[in-house]
Design a protein around this motif. Structure first.
Motif, mmCIF file in Angstrom:
data_model
loop_
_atom_site.group_PDB
_atom_site.id
_atom_site.type_symbol
_atom_site.label_atom_id
_atom_site.label_comp_id
_atom_site.label_asym_id
_atom_site.label_seq_id
_atom_site.Cartn_x
_atom_site.Cartn_y
_atom_site.Cartn_z
ATOM 1 N N PHE A 116 0.847 -1.190 0.000
ATOM 2 C CA PHE A 116 0.000 0.000 0.000
ATOM 3 C C PHE A 116 0.889 1.248 0.000
ATOM 4 O O PHE A 116 0.996 1.939 1.016
ATOM 5 C CB PHE A 116 -0.919 0.002 1.220
ATOM 6 N N ALA A 155 -0.568 4.647 1.369
ATOM 7 C CA ALA A 155 -1.055 4.781 2.739
ATOM 8 C C ALA A 155 -0.141 5.749 3.512
ATOM 9 O O ALA A 155 1.047 5.854 3.191
ATOM 10 C CB ALA A 155 -1.067 3.417 3.418
ATOM 11 N N PRO A 156 -0.653 6.482 4.482
ATOM 12 C CA PRO A 156 -2.028 6.432 4.986
ATOM 13 C C PRO A 156 -2.998 7.319 4.221
ATOM 14 O O PRO A 156 -4.188 7.334 4.532
ATOM 15 C CB PRO A 156 -1.877 6.917 6.423
ATOM 16 N N ARG A 196 -6.189 4.259 1.350
ATOM 17 C CA ARG A 196 -6.263 2.823 1.609
ATOM 18 C C ARG A 196 -7.497 2.284 0.897
ATOM 19 O O ARG A 196 -8.615 2.757 1.135
ATOM 20 C CB ARG A 196 -6.352 2.525 3.110
ATOM 21 N N ARG A 226 -10.737 1.441 2.725
ATOM 22 C CA ARG A 226 -11.642 2.488 3.207
ATOM 23 C C ARG A 226 -12.711 2.847 2.185
ATOM 24 O O ARG A 226 -13.744 3.425 2.542
ATOM 25 C CB ARG A 226 -10.838 3.732 3.609
ATOM 26 N N ASP A 238 -4.225 -0.240 -5.172
ATOM 27 C CA ASP A 238 -3.035 0.561 -4.935
ATOM 28 C C ASP A 238 -1.847 -0.265 -5.423
ATOM 29 O O ASP A 238 -2.011 -1.405 -5.865
ATOM 30 C CB ASP A 238 -2.904 0.884 -3.454
#
Length: 271
Positions: free
Chosen positions: A163, A166-167, A170, A173, A209
């Motif tokens: 990922f 991230a943050p 994500r 989500r 991602d």
């Protein structure tokens, strides 16, 4: 003398993908040795045998081409003009637990472009393919045009790492976003067969991602989607392999715009 135009390259991609698919199908349900690669990631004897079958077809027909295999790595010059990208069994964990959701991916990059690609489903016998211009589904020996459609409202979201965004972003989500729930229905099949399903109208979109440049997992499916007329960008709306990376592959502009807006909202909220 070999004819290496896009039509014959596409035929070769289909032949190679089918060779790998035959191995995957034949070994399904057997007791398979596992080979650990990293935490939570492994290959099975079927991955290795399928890749051997695919590479055998490619090397017999195009001995001077470079190859990147999911299991065997890189062969040929690093800067080779022609490079085959091979994922012999996408969905290894599915396969290992006797779930028939897997794909065999074969793509040819010539310079910066994917000019031929095939995605084979070992269990339906279907092959999604492109010669860089047309996108077709081969089923029962006949080819039909692939037509994307948002009608299913099904969006496949890849929840596997890495990922890199991230943050700020994500993928998981998205599933909790009220806008997502209002417009779409999530699916997680854990194989890039779902990317080809966007081209076929079986998925409205696919989101992931990750780093997708020269990816053995995504090169074939995204090339098929582009040839079919799907909208393919990174998660920031930029051309694939630029900007933030990742992928939003959508059946049409409206679906793409909705998903892109959700991603952008998530990123803004995370700043």
């Amino acid at each position: 003398m070999l004819i290496t135009n896009t039509e014959s390259d596409a035929r070769l991609a289909v032949t190679a993908a089918l060779a790998g698919a035959a191995v995957v199908r034949d070994m399904y349900g057997t007791t398979l040795a596992r080979y650990e690669k990293s935490a939570g990631d492994f290959a099975t004897a079927a991955d290795l045998a399928a890749e051997k079958a695919v590479l055998g077809v490619l090397r017999a027909a195009r001995p001077d081409d470079a190859v990147t295999g999911e299991e065997s790595g890189h062969t040929g010059a690093d800067g080779a003009e022609r490079r085959w990208l091979v994922d012999p069994l996408c969905g290894t964990l599915n396969y290992a637990v006797h779930t028939m959701l897997v794909a065999v991916n074969v793509a040819l990059r010539v310079g910066p472009r994917i000019t031929a690609a095939a995605v084979a489903d070992p269990f339906t016998g279907e092959v999604f393919w492109t010669d860089g211009e047309r996108a077709r589904l081969r089923r029962g020996g006949a080819d039909e045009a692939l037509t994307p459609s948002p009608g299913s409202r099904l969006v496949d979201v890849n929840l596997d790492p890495p990922f890199p965004n991230a943050p700020g972003f994500r993928a998981v989500r998205l599933l909790a976003d009220p806008e997502f729930a209002e417009h779409f229905r999530p699916r997680v099949v854990s194989t890039t067969l779902a990317v080809a399903w966007v081209a076929a109208g079986r998925r409205a979109a696919y989101v992931t991602d990750g780093h997708v440049h020269d990816s053995v997992h995504f090169a074939a499916g995204t090339a098929i989607c582009e040839a079919a007329g799907s909208v393919v960008t990174g998660i920031d709306g930029q051309p694939p392999h630029t900007g933030a990376g990742g992928l939003i592959v959508a059946a049409d502009q409206r679906t793409h715009a909705a998903l892109l807006d959700m991603v952008e909202h998530q990123v803004r909220a995370g700043r």
